[in-house]
Write an enzyme that holds these catalytic residues in place. Structure first.
Site, PDB file in Angstrom:
ATOM      1  N   ARG A   5      89.736  48.112 119.963  1.00 33.05           N
ATOM      2  CA  ARG A   5      90.956  48.670 119.366  1.00 33.05           C
ATOM      3  C   ARG A   5      91.993  48.943 120.451  1.00 33.05           C
ATOM      4  O   ARG A   5      91.647  49.360 121.551  1.00 33.05           O
ATOM      5  CB  ARG A   5      90.616  49.995 118.660  1.00 33.05           C
ATOM      6  CG  ARG A   5      90.066  49.798 117.281  1.00 33.05           C
ATOM      7  CD  ARG A   5      89.488  51.065 116.717  1.00 33.05           C
ATOM      8  NE  ARG A   5      90.300  52.262 116.931  1.00 33.05           N
ATOM      9  CZ  ARG A   5      89.973  53.452 116.426  1.00 33.05           C
ATOM     10  NH1 ARG A   5      88.907  53.594 115.690  1.00 33.05           N
ATOM     11  NH2 ARG A   5      90.739  54.501 116.661  1.00 33.05           N
TER      12      ARG A   5
ATOM     13  N   LYS B  45      81.607  59.746 114.527  1.00 33.35           N
ATOM     14  CA  LYS B  45      81.786  60.155 113.126  1.00 33.35           C
ATOM     15  C   LYS B  45      81.603  58.967 112.170  1.00 33.35           C
ATOM     16  O   LYS B  45      80.912  59.061 111.169  1.00 33.35           O
ATOM     17  CB  LYS B  45      83.192  60.759 112.896  1.00 33.35           C
ATOM     18  CG  LYS B  45      83.506  61.947 113.783  1.00 33.35           C
ATOM     19  CD  LYS B  45      84.881  62.506 113.498  1.00 33.35           C
ATOM     20  CE  LYS B  45      86.051  61.570 113.812  1.00 33.35           C
ATOM     21  NZ  LYS B  45      86.248  61.285 115.245  1.00 33.35           N
TER      22      LYS B  45
ATOM     23  N   ARG C 167      94.589  60.800 123.169  1.00 34.97           N
ATOM     24  CA  ARG C 167      93.960  61.175 121.892  1.00 34.97           C
ATOM     25  C   ARG C 167      93.085  62.420 122.055  1.00 34.97           C
ATOM     26  O   ARG C 167      93.016  63.259 121.161  1.00 34.97           O
ATOM     27  CB  ARG C 167      93.120  60.004 121.343  1.00 34.97           C
ATOM     28  CG  ARG C 167      93.995  58.866 120.827  1.00 34.97           C
ATOM     29  CD  ARG C 167      93.209  57.589 120.675  1.00 34.97           C
ATOM     30  NE  ARG C 167      92.248  57.636 119.591  1.00 34.97           N
ATOM     31  CZ  ARG C 167      91.176  56.845 119.520  1.00 34.97           C
ATOM     32  NH1 ARG C 167      90.926  55.973 120.477  1.00 34.97           N
ATOM     33  NH2 ARG C 167      90.364  56.926 118.504  1.00 34.97           N
TER      34      ARG C 167
ATOM     35  N   ARG D  10      93.096  66.700 110.314  1.00 39.45           N
ATOM     36  CA  ARG D  10      93.225  66.694 111.769  1.00 39.45           C
ATOM     37  C   ARG D  10      94.157  67.784 112.279  1.00 39.45           C
ATOM     38  O   ARG D  10      94.311  67.944 113.487  1.00 39.45           O
ATOM     39  CB  ARG D  10      93.777  65.348 112.210  1.00 39.45           C
ATOM     40  CG  ARG D  10      92.710  64.543 112.980  1.00 39.45           C
ATOM     41  CD  ARG D  10      93.261  63.253 113.192  1.00 39.45           C
ATOM     42  NE  ARG D  10      92.837  62.423 114.240  1.00 39.45           N
ATOM     43  CZ  ARG D  10      92.161  61.308 114.042  1.00 39.45           C
ATOM     44  NH1 ARG D  10      91.703  61.013 112.859  1.00 39.45           N
ATOM     45  NH2 ARG D  10      91.932  60.492 115.047  1.00 39.45           N
TER      46      ARG D  10
ATOM     47  N   ARG E   7      83.298  50.482 122.931  1.00 44.64           N
ATOM     48  CA  ARG E   7      83.259  50.285 121.477  1.00 44.64           C
ATOM     49  C   ARG E   7      83.962  48.983 121.085  1.00 44.64           C
ATOM     50  O   ARG E   7      84.999  48.626 121.619  1.00 44.64           O
ATOM     51  CB  ARG E   7      83.968  51.469 120.793  1.00 44.64           C
ATOM     52  CG  ARG E   7      84.124  51.259 119.301  1.00 44.64           C
ATOM     53  CD  ARG E   7      84.353  52.543 118.568  1.00 44.64           C
ATOM     54  NE  ARG E   7      85.710  53.066 118.706  1.00 44.64           N
ATOM     55  CZ  ARG E   7      86.123  54.169 118.090  1.00 44.64           C
ATOM     56  NH1 ARG E   7      85.292  54.873 117.342  1.00 44.64           N
ATOM     57  NH2 ARG E   7      87.358  54.585 118.259  1.00 44.64           N
TER      58      ARG E   7
HETATM   59  P1  AMP Z   1      90.864  57.307 114.214  1.00 43.18           P
HETATM   60  O1  AMP Z   1      90.421  55.950 113.818  1.00 43.18           O
HETATM   61  O2  AMP Z   1      90.369  58.384 113.251  1.00 43.18           O
HETATM   62  O3  AMP Z   1      90.544  57.656 115.636  1.00 43.18           O
HETATM   63  O4  AMP Z   1      92.464  57.324 114.079  1.00 43.18           O
HETATM   64  C1  AMP Z   1      93.278  56.455 114.829  1.00 43.18           C
HETATM   65  C2  AMP Z   1      94.706  56.980 114.846  1.00 43.18           C
HETATM   66  O5  AMP Z   1      95.220  57.040 113.504  1.00 43.18           O
HETATM   67  C3  AMP Z   1      94.888  58.384 115.399  1.00 43.18           C
HETATM   68  O6  AMP Z   1      94.967  58.389 116.817  1.00 43.18           O
HETATM   69  C4  AMP Z   1      96.195  58.796 114.729  1.00 43.18           C
HETATM   70  O7  AMP Z   1      97.312  58.171 115.334  1.00 43.18           O
HETATM   71  C5  AMP Z   1      96.048  58.203 113.341  1.00 43.18           C
HETATM   72  N1  AMP Z   1      95.375  59.131 112.394  1.00 43.18           N
HETATM   73  C6  AMP Z   1      94.171  58.927 111.774  1.00 43.18           C
HETATM   74  N2  AMP Z   1      93.870  59.951 110.971  1.00 43.18           N
HETATM   75  C7  AMP Z   1      94.889  60.842 111.062  1.00 43.18           C
HETATM   76  C8  AMP Z   1      95.154  62.096 110.470  1.00 43.18           C
HETATM   77  N3  AMP Z   1      94.283  62.684 109.626  1.00 43.18           N
HETATM   78  N4  AMP Z   1      96.326  62.709 110.789  1.00 43.18           N
HETATM   79  C9  AMP Z   1      97.216  62.138 111.627  1.00 43.18           C
HETATM   80  N5  AMP Z   1      97.026  60.955 112.228  1.00 43.18           N
HETATM   81  C10 AMP Z   1      95.866  60.289 111.950  1.00 43.18           C
END
Ligand code: AMP
Length: 221
Positions: A160, A13, A171, A88, A127
Site C-alpha cells: 500500500r 486488526k 499515521r 478513529r 505487509r
Molecule cells: P486503514 O486501512 O484503516 O489503516 O486506513 C487507511 C487510511 O484511510 C487512514 O490513514 C486514513 O487516511 C483513512 N481512514 C480510514 N478509516 C478512517 C476513519 N475512521 N476516520 C478517518 N480516516 C480514516
C-alpha cells in the site's frame, strides 16, 4: 454481534477480523478498504478522500459517518458486523453512539490491540495486500506461496502507498493524537478488552476468542 477493533496501523486488526469471520460470518467494515476502493474507482468520495489517505491524515468525520451509516443499513449487516479502523476520533465515537441510538444497536465489545512502535514498522513495511480480494500477507511470517500472487484468488500483491516508512510514522502520530483517547472512552463504558498485539497471530486470536466466548458471542461458554 457488533464489535470494534481498535489499534494502531499494523496491530493486525484486519487479520484478526478475518479470523473472527471464520467463526461468526458477519461482515468486516473497514473504512480504510472502502476509501481505497473509492479512490481506485475515482468516485466523488474517492476524489475527496485521496489527499488525506495518501498522506496518512484522517479523512473528515462527516465523510466517514456517511460511509458508515450507508454501509450498516445494508442487508448483510442484519446479524451484526465488525468495525476495523472505525471509530478513529472521539467525535466519530460520539456520532456512532447517536446513530446507534437511532437504529437501536449496541456495541458488544471493543478490542484494543496494544503494540510497540518497532513491531508496527516491521509489520507494515513487510505487509502486502491483494489488489483483487484484499487478502493480507506478510513477507516474513505469512508469505504467499508464489511471489507477488494471492494464494486465494491469484490477484496481484502490492505494498500500500501508505505503508511506506515516512507515512507509517505520520499515521502513528495521528493514531496517538486522535485515536488513543478512545481507549479511555470505551474503558469507562466497561466494554473494552486489551489484547497484547506483539504476540503472534495465534496467541492474539486465542485471547480475542476467549473473551468472545466469555461474553457468549461465539461458540459455547
Ligand atoms: P486503514 O486501512 O484503516 O489503516 O486506513 C487507511 C487510511 O484511510 C487512514 O490513514 C486514513 O487516511 C483513512 N481512514 C480510514 N478509516 C478512517 C476513519 N475512521 N476516520 C478517518 N480516516 C480514516
Amino acid at each position: 454481534m457488533i464489535i470494534i477493533l481498535l489499534g494502531p496501523p499494523g496491530a493486525g486488526k484486519g487479520t484478526i477480523a478475518g479470523e473472527i469471520k471464520k467463526e461468526k460470518d458477519i461482515p468486516i467494515i473497514s473504512t480504510g478498504d472502502i476509501l481505497r476502493k473509492a479512490i481506485k474507482n475515482g468516485s466523488d468520495l474517492g476524489k475527496e478522500a485521496q489527499s488525506y489517505v495518501n498522506s496518512g491524515k484522517l479523512v473528515p468525520d462527516y465523510l466517514i459517518m456517511k460511509i458508515i451509516e450507508e454501509r450498516i443499513k445494508e442487508k448483510d449487516c442484519k446479524k451484526g458486523f465488525m468495525f476495523d479502523g472505525f471509530p478513529r476520533t472521539i467525535q466519530q465515537a460520539v456520532d456512532l453512539e447517536l446513530l446507534f441510538k437511532r437504529l437501536k444497536h449496541n456495541i458488544d465489545q471493543v478490542f484494543y490491540f496494544e503494540t510497540s512502535k518497532n513491531t508496527i514498522i516491521e509489520r507494515l513495511s513487510d505487509r502486502r495486500v491483494c489488489t483483487k480480494c484484499g487478502a493480507i500477507y506478510n513477507l516474513n511470517y505469512n508469505p504467499p506461496k508464489i511471489k507477488d500472487k494471492c494464494d486465494k484468488c491469484g490477484g496481484e500483491l502490492i505494498q500500500r502507498d501508505d505503508d511506506k516508512e515516512e507515512t507509517i510514522l505520520k499515521r502513528l502520530e495521528v493514531f496517538n493524537d486522535e485515536t488513543l483517547p478512545l481507549v479511555d472512552y470505551y474503558q469507562k463504558q466497561n466494554i473494552l478488552t486489551k489484547i497484547n498485539a506483539d504476540q503472534d497471530l495465534d496467541d492474539r486470536f486465542k485471547e480475542v476468542e476467549a473473551r468472545l466466548k466469555e461474553l457468549g458471542l461465539v461458540g459455547k461458554k
